[in-house]
Structure formats: C-alpha cells, structure tokens
Design a protein around this motif. Structure first.
Motif: not given
Length: 461
Positions: A206, A209, A212-213, A247
C-alpha cells in the motif's frame, strides 16, 4: 441633510463596487481548478480525515519550551471537524519536481483501536534509566491515549493508524508538497518487530502504491532485529528485491558507473562486527551479494569516529548519521561533516548527513532532557540544512517525517491541551511550517548539487 445622505449613498455604492471588483480580480489570479473560497497561500495539500484538536488561543511563543502554567490558563481546547474540499486534492501536473536526493525516514508502526483493535506506539512505555537511582525520580508506566500519548507534540491527523489508507495518502501528499523524493521506510523482516509494536511488512504494498501516485520512491531502513547477521541479511535483501523490486516506486540510485542499484539504510550497523558485514558486502565474502541480482548500496550508521574504518572493512557503500541532535554523537555533529565528506571521497563512499527540525524525547525518556534541541521556530532545522549543503553531500536524509516519540517529525502538528499536558506545537507558524521549510531547502539543494555533482547520479524514474 438630504444632500449629505445622497453623498453618503454615492460613496457607499462606489466602495461596494470597488470591493466587488477587487474580489473578482483576486478570483482571476487563482488557478483554474481552484474555487473562490479555497485558501490561497502556502498550504498546498491540506486534507484531514479525522477530527483535529486546535488551540483556540493562538498567541505566539518565542520558543518551544512553553510555560505550562500560563498555557493551561490561556489555552482552550476546541474540537473542529475539517472536511477536505475538492480544491485540496493535488493536481500532479501542477506540482514541482521532487528531489530524489532528499530522503526522509518514515515510520509505519502506529496503531489505534479502529484499525488495529488497540493503540500501538502512541501508548509507548516510559523507559527506565540504566541507573535505578535515577529511574526512581521519574514517572513509570505507559502513556494512555488518546489524550496522553508518547510524544511532546500532537499530530494534526490525531492518533492515527499507519494502516489507514487515507493517512498513508495524506502523508504522501505532505512529502510531495515538501519536494521530498524518497521515503526511507523503517522495516523489520516478516515475523519480527520492534519491542513496542507489531510487524508491518504487509503495509509495504500500500505504501508503494500510494507513493507512486505522487511520484515518490521508497527505500528501506532495515532495523536491528534480534540476531541480525550476514546470513539473514542476505535473505532480507533477497526478499525485498524479489517481492518489491519491480514496483515502479521502488528506489534505485544510479551510480557513477551507470548501475542502478537499490539502496538500504542499515540502522545500528555497528552492532554487528565488520567481519560479518564483509561476508555479505565484499566480493570475496562467504555470503557475498556483490555482482549478483541482489547487489545494492548499503549505507552504514556512523556514530563514533572509529566506526569509519569498521565501515570500510565491512564493505559498505556509504554512511549516514541519523540522529537529529547536534553534538550528541560524532556523526551527528555538524562540525564533523566536512571531515566525514572528505573521508568518504577518499574511499568512494556516499556521504549522507541527517538533518532534523529539533529533538525532544522526554515523553518516553524523561531523564534525557540534556539532549533536547529546541526548534526555535524553524531556525534549528535551517541551520542543520545549511550545514549539510555546505558539505556537498551525495544525498541528504531527514530525521524524520513522523518519529513522534523523539520529537523529530516534520509532519503537521497542532496545539493541544489535555488534563495534565500541554503539547508543544509550531506556533506562531502554521502546522505546515516544516514542510514549507523542507520545500524551500529541497529546491536550494537541487540547484546547488547540480553545480557540484558532475557524475550525474540520477535515480531511475
């Protein structure tokens, strides 16, 4: 009298017309995606998902050592629920570029009953001094959230859980607003944890993620779990790279030779003998990770001067200083950074000084007041950043984003009074003070580094 009334009406009408014209003009100066009622200033990314306790009396203070009796009389606690507006959402195309040479230490060990079934870390125990005669002079036991927490400051997000996705996202927004490029995530291998918390490896996906946003990268700050040695460290590195290495938010540092390698900070690396590290980090070591798919840049914690040669013997790729207390250790003393940079240059090591906004851990170590470093409304932080830039480092690390126990956080904090505690805060400035200072110095560091770094060591995007 009638003429006077007409003249008054005309003047009043002209004044109203002037105010309306001024408001319309200001509206046109705003970004197209903002609404007229949104705040216009340095608060780039305000978003709160929980109730926040704000001080009603916003009288300014000259320093962080506030007079408790005066503040208990003057500070009234008022509870306000802030709802995020659409205009508070970041528009990534409008954000300034991040500085991937600026890293911040990040902790995901906090918990609350809503997400974790209990409080974690906010109820930190009061640690005993090694001398029982000193210990008996101080309080014992644990903190009792939500009003009594193991910190001298109180978070704007309240007593949050690191498992709350909205909290993780808000943290990423704050880092992004500060032009920080990389978060160094405190990490324990699965099945291990610090003595006051629980394992949080399951949160890594999480965090990756959400990072990365906002174009952030994630590196790993490997903590000193029980029996850490060369063999299980090899397994740790293999696990991290195999599970998270593909990732897009996984951080890699491009070296002078053009290799893009993962970076690992090793906290308390000096606990393990250099001979053990050499097994892992030298090409001839029995557990060598070099020139394999699991090779990386391993950054040792330098505390004492003598650690320099242990770090060389162990085969490390660089040093960092971690502690935010100037003068506490050889490594954390600003006056030694130029010499450490010279040493690192001699042996082709990365030099990564650690800067912090201040230090106060008396909420969990009440006997340690001598190591408190006053924030002085941001001056302490700016002095540290200036000293770091002067040393021309490869990377600068910030201690910390949210280590609330030691009062090194740059995360937003707010005024708060409980029955027996008046928490410190950032007044007379806004809760975003240290994010704004970080952004300012991040941009300055980016420009200065471009002038002195000729090796073009760029992290992969």
């Amino acid at each position: 009298m009638a003429k006077f009334r007409r003249r008054t009406c005309i003047i009043l009408s002209l004044f109203i017309l002037f105010i309306f014209s001024l408001m319309m003009g200001l509206k046109m100066l705003r970004p197209n995606k903002a609404t007229f009622g949104d705040p216009f200033g340095l608060e780039l990314l305000p978003e709160l998902h929980q109730q926040t306790h704000l001080g009603k009396n916003l009288d300014s203070q000259n320093n962080d050592k506030i007079n408790s009796e005066t503040n208990i009389k003057n500070l009234k606690s008022v509870e306000i629920t802030l709802k995020p507006s659409k205009a508070s959402e970041p528009y990534l195309e409008e954000l300034r570029p991040l500085n991937y040479y600026l890293h911040v230490f990040y902790y995901s060990w906090y918990g609350n009953p809503q997400f974790d079934g209990k409080y974690i870390h906010w109820n930190h125990p009061i640690l005993k001094h090694w001398d029982p005669r000193i210990t008996k002079n101080y309080p014992q036991g644990k903190h009792n959230p939500p009003d009594d927490i193991g910190s001298s400051f109180y978070p704007e997000l309240g007593i949050y859980s690191s498992r709350d996705p909205s909290v993780i996202e808000t943290h990423m927004k704050q880092m992004c607003s500060a032009s920080i490029g990389v978060l160094a995530l405190s990490w324990y291998p699965p099945g291990t944890n610090d003595e006051n918390g629980e394992n949080t490896d399951d949160l890594v996906p999480t965090i990756l993620d959400k990072a990365h946003k906002y174009n952030l990268k994630v590196t790993f700050h490997i903590e000193p779990y029980s029996n850490r040695d060369d063999q299980n460290m090899y397994k740790n590195v293999k696990y991290i790279i195999d599970k998270y290495g593909n990732h897009p938010a996984f951080y890699r540092y491009k070296t002078k030779t053009g290799n893009a390698l993962p970076m690992f900070y090793i906290y308390d690396s000096y606990i393990t003998k250099p001979e053990k590290w050499a097994n892992l980090l030298t090409t001839t070591g029995s557990q060598s990770i070099r020139n394999s798919p699991y090779d990386g840049l391993f950054i040792a914690l330098l505390v004492e001067s003598k650690h320099r040669y242990d770090i060389l013997q162990g085969g490390f790729d660089g040093i960092y200083t971690y502690f935010a207390t100037n003068g506490f250790t050889y490594g954390s003393s600003y006056e030694n950074w130029a010499g450490l940079k010279f040493f690192c240059d001699q042996f082709n090591l990365l030099f990564i000084p650690s800067v912090g906004p201040g230090y106060i851990d008396t909420s969990i170590r009440p006997w340690n007041a001598q190591n408190t470093r006053n924030r002085i409304s941001g001056k302490y932080y700016e002095t540290a950043l200036g000293a770091a830039l002067h040393a021309h480092p490869s990377v600068i690390s910030i201690t910390s984003f949210n280590e609330w126990h030691e009062g090194t956080q740059i995360e937003k904090a707010v005024p708060k009074r409980a029955s027996n505690t008046v928490y410190l805060d950032y007044r007379p400035h806004k809760p975003s003070l240290y994010l704004e200072l970080t952004r300012k110095w991040s941009e300055k560091y980016s420009k200065e580094r471009a002038a002195y770094a000729f090796d073009h060591e760029l992290p992969l995007s």
